[in-house]
Design an enzyme around this catalytic site. Sequence first.
Site, short mmCIF file in Angstrom:
data_model
loop_
_atom_site.label_atom_id
_atom_site.label_comp_id
_atom_site.label_asym_id
_atom_site.label_seq_id
_atom_site.Cartn_x
_atom_site.Cartn_y
_atom_site.Cartn_z
N ARG A 119 0.81 -1.23 0.00
CA ARG A 119 0.00 0.00 0.00
C ARG A 119 0.85 1.28 0.00
O ARG A 119 0.36 2.34 0.40
CB ARG A 119 -0.97 0.03 1.18
CG ARG A 119 -1.95 -1.12 1.18
CD ARG A 119 -3.10 -0.86 2.12
NE ARG A 119 -3.95 -2.03 2.18
CZ ARG A 119 -3.76 -3.06 2.98
NH1 ARG A 119 -2.72 -3.06 3.82
NH2 ARG A 119 -4.56 -4.08 2.97
N LYS A 141 1.65 11.53 -10.14
CA LYS A 141 0.82 10.64 -10.96
C LYS A 141 1.66 9.43 -11.36
O LYS A 141 2.76 9.58 -11.91
CB LYS A 141 0.33 11.35 -12.23
CG LYS A 141 -0.82 12.29 -11.99
CD LYS A 141 -1.36 12.78 -13.32
CE LYS A 141 -2.52 13.74 -13.13
NZ LYS A 141 -2.99 14.32 -14.40
N GLU A 183 6.41 20.57 -23.51
CA GLU A 183 5.80 20.70 -22.18
C GLU A 183 6.34 21.96 -21.47
O GLU A 183 5.64 22.57 -20.66
CB GLU A 183 6.05 19.45 -21.33
CG GLU A 183 5.47 18.15 -21.90
CD GLU A 183 3.94 18.03 -21.77
OE1 GLU A 183 3.30 18.91 -21.20
OE2 GLU A 183 3.40 17.01 -22.28
N LYS A 225 4.98 23.66 -12.14
CA LYS A 225 4.25 22.42 -11.86
C LYS A 225 4.01 22.28 -10.35
O LYS A 225 2.92 21.87 -9.91
CB LYS A 225 4.99 21.21 -12.42
CG LYS A 225 4.26 19.91 -12.06
CD LYS A 225 4.06 18.97 -13.19
CE LYS A 225 3.06 17.89 -12.80
NZ LYS A 225 3.08 16.72 -13.62
N GLU A 235 -6.18 16.63 -8.89
CA GLU A 235 -6.82 17.08 -10.14
C GLU A 235 -8.33 17.21 -10.01
O GLU A 235 -9.08 16.61 -10.76
CB GLU A 235 -6.45 16.16 -11.31
CG GLU A 235 -6.74 16.82 -12.64
CD GLU A 235 -6.06 16.15 -13.85
OE1 GLU A 235 -4.89 15.76 -13.74
OE2 GLU A 235 -6.73 16.04 -14.87
N ARG A 239 -5.49 21.66 -11.66
CA ARG A 239 -4.46 20.81 -12.26
C ARG A 239 -4.79 20.44 -13.70
O ARG A 239 -3.90 20.17 -14.50
CB ARG A 239 -4.25 19.55 -11.40
CG ARG A 239 -3.07 18.71 -11.85
CD ARG A 239 -2.59 17.71 -10.82
NE ARG A 239 -1.52 16.89 -11.36
CZ ARG A 239 -0.75 16.09 -10.66
NH1 ARG A 239 -0.94 15.99 -9.34
NH2 ARG A 239 0.20 15.38 -11.22
N ASN A 243 -3.29 20.17 -18.80
CA ASN A 243 -3.67 19.41 -20.00
C ASN A 243 -3.88 20.29 -21.21
O ASN A 243 -4.47 19.85 -22.21
CB ASN A 243 -4.95 18.60 -19.72
CG ASN A 243 -4.68 17.46 -18.78
OD1 ASN A 243 -3.72 16.72 -18.97
ND2 ASN A 243 -5.48 17.32 -17.75
N HIS A 246 -3.65 18.92 -24.68
CA HIS A 246 -3.59 17.46 -24.56
C HIS A 246 -4.83 16.75 -25.11
O HIS A 246 -4.76 15.58 -25.45
CB HIS A 246 -3.34 17.06 -23.10
CG HIS A 246 -1.90 17.26 -22.67
ND1 HIS A 246 -1.28 18.48 -22.74
CD2 HIS A 246 -0.98 16.40 -22.18
CE1 HIS A 246 -0.03 18.36 -22.31
NE2 HIS A 246 0.19 17.12 -21.96
N HIS A 250 -4.00 13.81 -27.43
CA HIS A 250 -4.36 12.40 -27.19
C HIS A 250 -5.14 11.84 -28.36
O HIS A 250 -4.95 10.68 -28.75
CB HIS A 250 -5.17 12.26 -25.89
CG HIS A 250 -4.32 12.46 -24.67
ND1 HIS A 250 -4.80 12.99 -23.49
CD2 HIS A 250 -3.01 12.20 -24.44
CE1 HIS A 250 -3.82 13.06 -22.61
NE2 HIS A 250 -2.73 12.59 -23.16
N HIS A 263 4.77 12.07 -27.81
CA HIS A 263 3.74 12.78 -27.06
C HIS A 263 3.94 14.30 -27.14
O HIS A 263 3.00 15.06 -27.43
CB HIS A 263 3.75 12.29 -25.61
CG HIS A 263 2.80 13.02 -24.73
ND1 HIS A 263 1.43 12.96 -24.90
CD2 HIS A 263 3.01 13.85 -23.67
CE1 HIS A 263 0.84 13.71 -23.99
NE2 HIS A 263 1.78 14.26 -23.23
#
Length: 357
Positions: A119, A141, A183, A225, A235, A239, A243, A246, A250, A263
């Site tokens: 955990r 993340k 980025e 960031k 998020e 946050r 994106n 993005h 994507h 990417h």
Amino acid sequence: MEVIEVQTRSRNYPVYIGQGILNNPALWSQLVNGRRLLIVSNEIVAPLYLDTLCKALPAGGQHEQLILPDGEEYKTIDQWMRVSDKLADMKAGRDACIIALGGGVIGDLAGFAAASWMRGIDIIQVPTTLLAQVDASVGGKTAINHVAGKNLLGAFHQPRAVIIDCETLNTLPTREYRAGLAEVIKYGAIGDSNFFNWLEQQADSLNARLPESILQAVITSVNAKADVVAADELEQGQRALLNFGHTFAHAIETATEYKLWLHGEAVAIGMILAARLGTQLGLDTGEAEQRLTRLCAALGLPGAESQLPPAGELIEHMRLDKKNLGGQYRFILLKTLGQAFIHTEITDADLSAVLTG
Ligand code: NAD
Ligand code: GLY
């Protein structure tokens, strides 16, 4: 060496940024002395940097290694299981610590292994791509891919520390370096027009990979960031601004099966399209699109003139975007360069106009 403190509800941690700091025994000793360590890296990065890292770790410390195959196609349950099996072999307890040495793939995968083992055990991120240094390694993340989609299995798990050695970028292929710059541009576009201006002025230095310019770009990006993550770790709001570009990116990546664009390259195209969408909705005069187009081109990134999949196909993919709520698109748009916000009233016709415009 610059130290940026990331402050989140679940944990505060330092991000160390500098040149040659992978080889800093005092720093490593302070972070991991006496800990059981598992270094997770890949077959490209390990031959370049594993030896330097091992020599800098406290002498006599117990460290094990696991070298995974290279590539996004290995960000899988099988490779996550290999890390877990290794931790089991080591009889790793809650006090064990993983060191992730590599790009975003290794960071995300090792991060998810750390999040799930007992955990949650500590992980120290040592990102070696520009994209991982300015984005993936900071903010907690972690994820692996599922056959049903990218990053579908994951957790928020903040690292114990991040060590960004910009010298490792010396071996990064040019295309990967440029993809990371997309980025970096994003942080200027969404929240810091002065940084955007600076990037425009520094394009030649960044292309020449001058260490001082890269260091400054990384420090400013990580600060940006860290601020966003501190305000919204999980998020639930702000946050999502990270994106920017993005949703288009994507869709482009999915429609081209992740084969055509890196990417960051897709993000460059996506940011320009998002700026165009804002102009089309009357939010700005077109300046953002023009300057983003110029800066991306100056840094060797593709733009909206790229040959893209048909608009209908991209819109199909955008309908499934994770950010959408209640069947409504949620796009990150610019009021002006340096000021992003979430826009929820976008129609298929708007998107079609942007993609065919
Ligand atoms: P990557 O990890 O695949 O690295 C790109 C390539 O560069 C690989 O071949 C890698 O082995 C090689 N490489 C890495 N460091 C090198 C070095 N110093 N010298 C030479 N080669 C080197 O790709 P990436 O762009 O770093 O990361 C992409 C991944 O990051 C994706 O899986 C994406 O989902 C994830 N990501 C996560 C977050 C997050 O917040 N967790 C954010 C953005 C992206
Ligand atoms: N890469 C986007 C985020 O960390 O939220």
